[in-house]
Design an enzyme around this catalytic site. Structure first.
Site, PDB file in Angstrom:
ATOM      1  CD  GLU A 134       6.181 -12.006  -6.345  1.00 36.51           C
ATOM      2  OE1 GLU A 134       6.729 -11.597  -5.337  1.00 36.51           O
ATOM      3  OE2 GLU A 134       4.989 -11.762  -6.622  1.00 36.51           O
ATOM      4  NE  ARG A 183       2.994   1.976   3.667  1.00 34.01           N
ATOM      5  CZ  ARG A 183       1.863   1.501   3.190  1.00 34.01           C
ATOM      6  NH1 ARG A 183       0.756   1.612   3.888  1.00 34.01           N
ATOM      7  NH2 ARG A 183       1.796   0.910   2.020  1.00 34.01           N
TER       8      ARG A 183
HETATM    9  P1  ADP Z   1      -2.073   0.313   1.673  1.00 40.95           P
HETATM   10  O1  ADP Z   1      -1.906  -1.147   1.718  1.00 40.95           O
HETATM   11  O2  ADP Z   1      -1.904   0.997   2.973  1.00 40.95           O
HETATM   12  O3  ADP Z   1      -3.236   0.735   0.915  1.00 40.95           O
HETATM   13  P2  ADP Z   1      -0.704   1.327  -0.557  1.00 40.95           P
HETATM   14  O4  ADP Z   1       0.346   0.489  -1.191  1.00 40.95           O
HETATM   15  O5  ADP Z   1      -1.989   1.513  -1.245  1.00 40.95           O
HETATM   16  O6  ADP Z   1      -0.834   0.737   0.884  1.00 40.95           O
HETATM   17  O7  ADP Z   1      -0.080   2.735  -0.227  1.00 40.95           O
HETATM   18  C1  ADP Z   1      -0.653   3.669   0.633  1.00 40.95           C
HETATM   19  C2  ADP Z   1      -0.267   5.023   0.179  1.00 40.95           C
HETATM   20  O8  ADP Z   1       1.121   5.123   0.033  1.00 40.95           O
HETATM   21  C3  ADP Z   1      -0.869   5.380  -1.146  1.00 40.95           C
HETATM   22  O9  ADP Z   1      -1.179   6.736  -1.118  1.00 40.95           O
HETATM   23  C4  ADP Z   1       0.251   5.068  -2.114  1.00 40.95           C
HETATM   24  O10 ADP Z   1       0.132   5.862  -3.261  1.00 40.95           O
HETATM   25  C5  ADP Z   1       1.459   5.423  -1.299  1.00 40.95           C
HETATM   26  N1  ADP Z   1       2.676   4.633  -1.597  1.00 40.95           N
HETATM   27  C6  ADP Z   1       2.977   3.413  -1.146  1.00 40.95           C
HETATM   28  N2  ADP Z   1       4.191   3.010  -1.548  1.00 40.95           N
HETATM   29  C7  ADP Z   1       4.693   4.015  -2.289  1.00 40.95           C
HETATM   30  C8  ADP Z   1       5.921   4.232  -2.986  1.00 40.95           C
HETATM   31  N3  ADP Z   1       6.900   3.339  -3.008  1.00 40.95           N
HETATM   32  N4  ADP Z   1       6.060   5.382  -3.645  1.00 40.95           N
HETATM   33  C9  ADP Z   1       5.101   6.296  -3.638  1.00 40.95           C
HETATM   34  N5  ADP Z   1       3.940   6.168  -2.986  1.00 40.95           N
HETATM   35  C10 ADP Z   1       3.722   5.053  -2.328  1.00 40.95           C
HETATM   36  P1  ADP Z   2       2.800  -2.939  -3.993  1.00 40.35           P
HETATM   37  O1  ADP Z   2       4.134  -2.872  -3.298  1.00 40.35           O
HETATM   38  O2  ADP Z   2       2.687  -2.010  -5.127  1.00 40.35           O
HETATM   39  O3  ADP Z   2       1.668  -2.913  -3.018  1.00 40.35           O
HETATM   40  P2  ADP Z   2       2.437  -5.821  -4.168  1.00 40.35           P
HETATM   41  O4  ADP Z   2       3.595  -6.732  -4.397  1.00 40.35           O
HETATM   42  O5  ADP Z   2       1.913  -5.741  -2.786  1.00 40.35           O
HETATM   43  O6  ADP Z   2       2.801  -4.375  -4.695  1.00 40.35           O
HETATM   44  O7  ADP Z   2       1.274  -6.225  -5.153  1.00 40.35           O
HETATM   45  C1  ADP Z   2       0.144  -5.412  -5.333  1.00 40.35           C
HETATM   46  C2  ADP Z   2      -0.982  -6.218  -5.965  1.00 40.35           C
HETATM   47  O8  ADP Z   2      -0.569  -6.737  -7.245  1.00 40.35           O
HETATM   48  C3  ADP Z   2      -1.412  -7.440  -5.173  1.00 40.35           C
HETATM   49  O9  ADP Z   2      -2.352  -7.131  -4.164  1.00 40.35           O
HETATM   50  C4  ADP Z   2      -2.003  -8.303  -6.273  1.00 40.35           C
HETATM   51  O10 ADP Z   2      -3.292  -7.884  -6.648  1.00 40.35           O
HETATM   52  C5  ADP Z   2      -1.073  -8.041  -7.441  1.00 40.35           C
HETATM   53  N1  ADP Z   2       0.051  -9.003  -7.448  1.00 40.35           N
HETATM   54  C6  ADP Z   2       1.278  -8.812  -6.937  1.00 40.35           C
HETATM   55  N2  ADP Z   2       2.065  -9.903  -7.117  1.00 40.35           N
HETATM   56  C7  ADP Z   2       1.303 -10.801  -7.757  1.00 40.35           C
HETATM   57  C8  ADP Z   2       1.532 -12.139  -8.247  1.00 40.35           C
HETATM   58  N3  ADP Z   2       2.705 -12.742  -8.116  1.00 40.35           N
HETATM   59  N4  ADP Z   2       0.501 -12.770  -8.885  1.00 40.35           N
HETATM   60  C9  ADP Z   2      -0.701 -12.156  -9.039  1.00 40.35           C
HETATM   61  N5  ADP Z   2      -0.970 -10.911  -8.607  1.00 40.35           N
HETATM   62  C10 ADP Z   2       0.008 -10.235  -7.975  1.00 40.35           C
END
Ligand code: ADP
Ligand code: ADP
Ligand code: MG
Length: 461
Positions: A201, A293
């Site tokens: 990305e 979720r």
């Molecule tokens: P939110 O947007 O609800 O904050 P997060 O991405 O921070 O979502 O995840 C919420 C919780 O789930 C956190 O405790 C994070 O560590 C856990 N979590 C989310 N996705 C995964 C994953 N693929 N593997 C392990 N833990 C995950």
């Molecule tokens: P996760 O599944 O771990 O939550 P996300 O794809 O939601 O991962 O991305 C988590 C964070 O990483 C975003 O909230 C943003 O801060 C950063 N991020 C993800 N993709 C991009 C992007 N293409 N450019 C800039 N920042 C990004």
């Protein structure tokens, strides 16, 4: 509602939150717990509790067989997975249904589709939702990744298709870096998520993270407006707000409509969140992923809409049609949530489990503290460090910030270091006050910001 009981397949503050929502609906509650959580608040609050294994999550909260067995033994009719652990595990959702129980969330098929970040990008594009420029699907190797990056322009990110929780993301500055980073990233993703698949990305610089809460019952789909989650550290949210600040009404409408279009296109069931990056200058938004979720930050949406999202999830799982009509969902005021973790913000956020010796919680009509803490509780070292979430409401963002400062001043968690001092400093920061932030703001701020509040440090410690 056809269900009369629910098993909570999670722990910590979210388990407590689910038990309270289930009780409010008159449901019998069953809490599963690991050996480390036998004296937890969730276990105390639930009608029944079942031990499912040792402290290690792999053997307890991630043990599908043990959880299903506990549900059958206690004649639970539904399973709420919370967030983290098995919440986005399609095999778990399928196993729950195969055992004759209701899964409080979407179908295994929906989780499989939307939980794979590459498949979700494709689904978003098909539903007409703008995605971040990048690869069309998974990328085979470093060469293919470099070719795509040259097309869209550096810097880019390589992201794990199965990633989550801010993990499995790397920034790549130039083509040469792919040679080294791509195989490493793939091996890491395979080890962490059981899937080495990667995609590319474009980096959206100085973006804000804005996400839309959705609810669906398979036929009807609504949004509950958006949340602002731009204050992050290591790509994990630290502080969240609703609604997003300075969002033009026309953009808000487009953003929320696009999330509903995506939910409708897959016949979504339950609560979910569609995440976007927002380029404020260009007023463009780009889909990044769907979380199938309940989210950690769901209370800010509840504070501004008056909707109890966890109760809605349970009612939908119980077979009720959506009780919320789009025309009834409105934004009232502003809400902010601070995630309080058992981490020392003055020592690089080192996790610091231990015993809570003193707990003083602010209260009042505008304040909510979601937590599993009580005085004398020993925070176990085995899990996520989240201790609670302080959530405050105000008629305006300004009033909300002022009430938040008061609430933070009145929150005392003694015995272990927490991130409360960080939030006190953020609540007093002029850039936070004007909303002059983006997803990298907090990391830059931490290089100087918290050190500059050393007076606060002494008080806090
Ligand atoms: P939110 O947007 O609800 O904050 P997060 O991405 O921070 O979502 O995840 C919420 C919780 O789930 C956190 O405790 C994070 O560590 C856990 N979590 C989310 N996705 C995964 C994953 N693929 N593997 C392990 N833990 C995950
Ligand atoms: P996760 O599944 O771990 O939550 P996300 O794809 O939601 O991962 O991305 C988590 C964070 O990483 C975003 O909230 C943003 O801060 C950063 N991020 C993800 N993709 C991009 C992007 N293409 N450019 C800039 N920042 C990004
Ligand atoms: Mg995300």
């Amino acid at each position: 509602m056809t269900i009369r009981s629910v098993l909570v397949a999670n722990r910590g503050e979210i388990a407590v939150r689910i038990i309270r929502a289930a009780k409010a609906l008159g449901l019998r509650t069953i809490q599963v717990y690991s050996a480390a959580d036998a004296d937890s608040l969730a276990v105390r609050l639930a009608d029944e509790a079942v031990a499912i294994g040792p402290a290690a999550a792999k053997k307890s909260y991630l043990n599908i067989e043990a959880i299903i067995e506990a549900a059958q033994k206690t004649k639970a009719e539904a399973v709420h997975p919370g967030y983290g652990f098995l919440a986005e595990n399609a095999d778990f959702a399928d196993a729950v249904v195969a055992a004759g129980l209701r899964f409080v969330g979407p179908s295994g098929a929906s989780i499989r589709l939307l939980g794979d970040k590459v498949a979700a990008r494709e689904a978003a594009r098909k539903a007409g939702v703008p995605t971040v420029p990048g690869s069309d699907g998974r990328v085979a190797d470093a060469n293919a990744a470099a070719a795509i990056a040259r097309g869209i322009g550096f810097p880019v990110m390589i992201k794990a298709a199965a990633g989550g929780g801010g993990r499995g993301i790397r920034i790549i500055q130039d083509a040469a870096e792919f040679e080294r980073q791509f195989p490493q990233a793939s091996a890491e993703a395979a080890a962490a998520f059981g899937d080495g698949g990667l995609y590319v990305e474009k980096v959206i610089a100085k973006a804000r993270h804005i996400e839309v809460q959705i609810l669906g019952d398979g036929r009807n789909f609504v949004h509950c407006f958006e949340r602002e989650c731009s204050l992050q550290r290591r790509r994990q949210k630290v502080w969240e707000e609703a609604p997003a600040f300075r969002l033009p009404q026309a953009i808000r409408e487009k953003l929320c409509a696009s999330a509903v279009a995506l939910a409708r296109s897959v016949g979504y069931v339950g609560a979910g969140t569609v995440e976007y990056l927002y380029d404020e200058q260009a007023q463009d938004f780009y889909f990044i992923e769907v979380n199938t979720r309940i989210q950690v930050e769901h209370p800010v949406t509840e504070m501004i809409t008056g909707i109890d999202l966890v109760q809605e999830m349970l009612k939908i799982a119980g077979g009720d049609p959506l009780s919320v009509r789009q025309e009834d969902v409105a934004i009232a005021g502003h809400a902010i949530e601070c995630r309080i973790n058992a981490e020392d913000p003055f020592k690089d956020f080192q996790p610091w489990p231990g015993t809570v010796e003193r707990l003083v919680v602010p209260d009042g009509r505008h304040v909510r503290f979601d937590t599993m803490l009580f005085e004398g509780y020993a925070v176990p070292p085995f899990y996520d460090s989240l201790l609670g979430k302080l959530v405050v409401h105000g008629d305006t963002r300004e009033q909300c910030l002022s009430r938040l400062s008061d609430a933070l001043a009145g929150l005392e968690i003694g015995g272990i270091p927490t991130t409360v001092p960080l939030h006190r400093a953020l609540a007093a920061d002029p850039d936070v006050a004007t909303g002059n932030v983006h997803t990298r703001f907090l990391e830059k701020w931490l290089e100087t910001g918290l050190a500059a509040t050393s007076g606060e440090k002494e008080v806090a410690l």
